[in-house]
Design a protein around this motif. Sequence first.
Motif, PDB file in Angstrom:
ATOM      1  N   GLU A  15      61.842  53.958  52.529  1.00  0.00           N
ATOM      2  CA  GLU A  15      60.887  54.496  51.564  1.00  0.00           C
ATOM      3  C   GLU A  15      59.770  53.485  51.307  1.00  0.00           C
ATOM      4  O   GLU A  15      58.598  53.836  51.261  1.00  0.00           O
ATOM      5  N   GLU A  16      60.150  52.215  51.150  1.00  0.00           N
ATOM      6  CA  GLU A  16      59.139  51.167  50.920  1.00  0.00           C
ATOM      7  C   GLU A  16      58.158  51.120  52.086  1.00  0.00           C
ATOM      8  O   GLU A  16      56.947  50.992  51.900  1.00  0.00           O
ATOM      9  N   ASP A  17      58.683  51.225  53.293  1.00  0.00           N
ATOM     10  CA  ASP A  17      57.818  51.163  54.479  1.00  0.00           C
ATOM     11  C   ASP A  17      56.823  52.316  54.476  1.00  0.00           C
ATOM     12  O   ASP A  17      55.654  52.150  54.810  1.00  0.00           O
ATOM     13  N   MET A  18      57.312  53.498  54.088  1.00  0.00           N
ATOM     14  CA  MET A  18      56.429  54.662  54.086  1.00  0.00           C
ATOM     15  C   MET A  18      55.386  54.531  52.979  1.00  0.00           C
ATOM     16  O   MET A  18      54.216  54.876  53.166  1.00  0.00           O
ATOM     17  N   LEU A  19      55.797  53.983  51.850  1.00  0.00           N
ATOM     18  CA  LEU A  19      54.843  53.802  50.746  1.00  0.00           C
ATOM     19  C   LEU A  19      53.735  52.822  51.122  1.00  0.00           C
ATOM     20  O   LEU A  19      52.611  52.939  50.650  1.00  0.00           O
ATOM     21  N   ASP A  20      54.074  51.875  51.990  1.00  0.00           N
ATOM     22  CA  ASP A  20      53.050  50.921  52.441  1.00  0.00           C
ATOM     23  C   ASP A  20      51.881  51.639  53.103  1.00  0.00           C
ATOM     24  O   ASP A  20      50.768  51.136  53.135  1.00  0.00           O
ATOM     25  N   LEU A  21      52.153  52.806  53.634  1.00  0.00           N
ATOM     26  CA  LEU A  21      51.115  53.553  54.359  1.00  0.00           C
ATOM     27  C   LEU A  21      50.362  54.534  53.451  1.00  0.00           C
ATOM     28  O   LEU A  21      49.340  55.093  53.848  1.00  0.00           O
ATOM     29  N   ALA A  22      50.876  54.757  52.254  1.00  0.00           N
ATOM     30  CA  ALA A  22      50.228  55.711  51.349  1.00  0.00           C
ATOM     31  C   ALA A  22      49.005  55.070  50.697  1.00  0.00           C
ATOM     32  O   ALA A  22      48.923  53.849  50.583  1.00  0.00           O
ATOM     33  N   SER A  23      48.068  55.912  50.270  1.00  0.00           N
ATOM     34  CA  SER A  23      46.902  55.353  49.592  1.00  0.00           C
ATOM     35  C   SER A  23      47.119  55.358  48.081  1.00  0.00           C
ATOM     36  O   SER A  23      47.951  56.105  47.566  1.00  0.00           O
ATOM     37  N   HIS A  24      46.406  54.504  47.386  1.00  0.00           N
ATOM     38  CA  HIS A  24      46.473  54.388  45.930  1.00  0.00           C
ATOM     39  C   HIS A  24      47.878  54.025  45.448  1.00  0.00           C
ATOM     40  O   HIS A  24      48.328  54.494  44.409  1.00  0.00           O
ATOM     41  N   VAL A  25      48.571  53.207  46.233  1.00  0.00           N
ATOM     42  CA  VAL A  25      49.935  52.819  45.873  1.00  0.00           C
ATOM     43  C   VAL A  25      49.903  51.792  44.731  1.00  0.00           C
ATOM     44  O   VAL A  25      49.025  50.944  44.679  1.00  0.00           O
ATOM     45  N   THR A  26      50.847  51.926  43.810  1.00  0.00           N
ATOM     46  CA  THR A  26      50.973  50.952  42.726  1.00  0.00           C
ATOM     47  C   THR A  26      52.380  50.353  42.761  1.00  0.00           C
ATOM     48  O   THR A  26      53.220  50.777  43.562  1.00  0.00           O
ATOM     49  N   ARG A  27      52.640  49.433  41.846  1.00  0.00           N
ATOM     50  CA  ARG A  27      53.968  48.817  41.775  1.00  0.00           C
ATOM     51  C   ARG A  27      55.034  49.838  41.431  1.00  0.00           C
ATOM     52  O   ARG A  27      56.216  49.617  41.654  1.00  0.00           O
ATOM     53  N   HIS A  28      54.631  50.926  40.841  1.00  0.00           N
ATOM     54  CA  HIS A  28      55.602  51.930  40.411  1.00  0.00           C
ATOM     55  C   HIS A  28      55.520  53.203  41.246  1.00  0.00           C
ATOM     56  O   HIS A  28      55.873  54.280  40.788  1.00  0.00           O
ATOM     57  N   SER A  29      55.038  53.068  42.448  1.00  0.00           N
ATOM     58  CA  SER A  29      54.962  54.222  43.342  1.00  0.00           C
ATOM     59  C   SER A  29      56.332  54.543  43.933  1.00  0.00           C
ATOM     60  O   SER A  29      57.118  53.645  44.221  1.00  0.00           O
ATOM     61  N   ARG A  30      56.586  55.828  44.082  1.00  0.00           N
ATOM     62  CA  ARG A  30      57.797  56.292  44.761  1.00  0.00           C
ATOM     63  C   ARG A  30      57.461  57.549  45.559  1.00  0.00           C
ATOM     64  O   ARG A  30      56.427  58.167  45.365  1.00  0.00           O
ATOM     65  N   LEU A  31      58.391  57.899  46.447  1.00  0.00           N
ATOM     66  CA  LEU A  31      58.266  59.169  47.163  1.00  0.00           C
ATOM     67  C   LEU A  31      59.093  60.207  46.400  1.00  0.00           C
ATOM     68  O   LEU A  31      60.294  60.005  46.181  1.00  0.00           O
ATOM     69  N   ALA A  32      58.451  61.295  46.016  1.00  0.00           N
ATOM     70  CA  ALA A  32      59.148  62.297  45.197  1.00  0.00           C
ATOM     71  C   ALA A  32      60.310  62.934  45.939  1.00  0.00           C
ATOM     72  O   ALA A  32      61.252  63.440  45.326  1.00  0.00           O
ATOM     73  N   CYS A  33      60.286  62.907  47.258  1.00  0.00           N
ATOM     74  CA  CYS A  33      61.390  63.514  48.014  1.00  0.00           C
ATOM     75  C   CYS A  33      62.640  62.638  47.983  1.00  0.00           C
ATOM     76  O   CYS A  33      63.703  63.077  48.416  1.00  0.00           O
ATOM     77  N   GLN A  34      62.511  61.431  47.467  1.00  0.00           N
ATOM     78  CA  GLN A  34      63.660  60.518  47.432  1.00  0.00           C
ATOM     79  C   GLN A  34      64.204  60.341  46.016  1.00  0.00           C
ATOM     80  O   GLN A  34      65.096  59.529  45.788  1.00  0.00           O
ATOM     81  N   ILE A  35      63.652  61.089  45.071  1.00  0.00           N
ATOM     82  CA  ILE A  35      64.107  60.962  43.688  1.00  0.00           C
ATOM     83  C   ILE A  35      64.920  62.190  43.318  1.00  0.00           C
ATOM     84  O   ILE A  35      64.420  63.324  43.397  1.00  0.00           O
ATOM     85  N   PHE A  36      66.166  61.963  42.934  1.00  0.00           N
ATOM     86  CA  PHE A  36      67.041  63.060  42.505  1.00  0.00           C
ATOM     87  C   PHE A  36      67.364  62.879  41.029  1.00  0.00           C
ATOM     88  O   PHE A  36      67.696  61.777  40.595  1.00  0.00           O
ATOM     89  N   LEU A  37      67.241  63.946  40.283  1.00  0.00           N
ATOM     90  CA  LEU A  37      67.507  63.870  38.855  1.00  0.00           C
ATOM     91  C   LEU A  37      69.004  63.705  38.623  1.00  0.00           C
ATOM     92  O   LEU A  37      69.813  64.180  39.414  1.00  0.00           O
ATOM     93  N   THR A  38      69.346  63.035  37.535  1.00  0.00           N
ATOM     94  CA  THR A  38      70.751  62.829  37.184  1.00  0.00           C
ATOM     95  C   THR A  38      70.949  63.212  35.729  1.00  0.00           C
ATOM     96  O   THR A  38      69.997  63.320  34.957  1.00  0.00           O
TER      97      THR A  38
END
Length: 111
Positions: free
Chosen positions: A68-91
């Motif tokens: 996920e970190e590697d993919m975020l490196d390629l995204a634009s406008h990334v911040t320290r708190h960026s995540r991929l929504a497809c990797q976040i599951f609610l609990t």
Amino acid sequence: MTLVRFISADGDDEMEVRAPPGARLLDVAQEVGQPLEGTCEGQMACSTCHVIVDAADFARLPRASEEEEDMLDLASHVTRHSRLACQIFLTEALESLTVRMPAGVRNMQGR
Ligand code: FES
């Protein structure tokens, strides 16, 4: 249930929705018309599901995988708190979750 709050890239629009444990953030976002393409449908191959998580909520989420970190490196406008929504599951433990759309994302609803 988790209270998910979506904030538009410009901060002007907010939308709240309740979603059950196990739900994937990308699916929740798409169901309510948030502008996340999620082109690869969770294969961590596109980064079009990039969101910026509220700082306090970010600390509560499980850490991102290396892929996920590697993919975020390629995204634009990334911040320290960026995540991929497809990797976040609610609990059950996650009472609320606030995420903002990154700059440059168009709102498909044109609001
Ligand atoms: Fe492609 Fe999340 S949907 S990386």
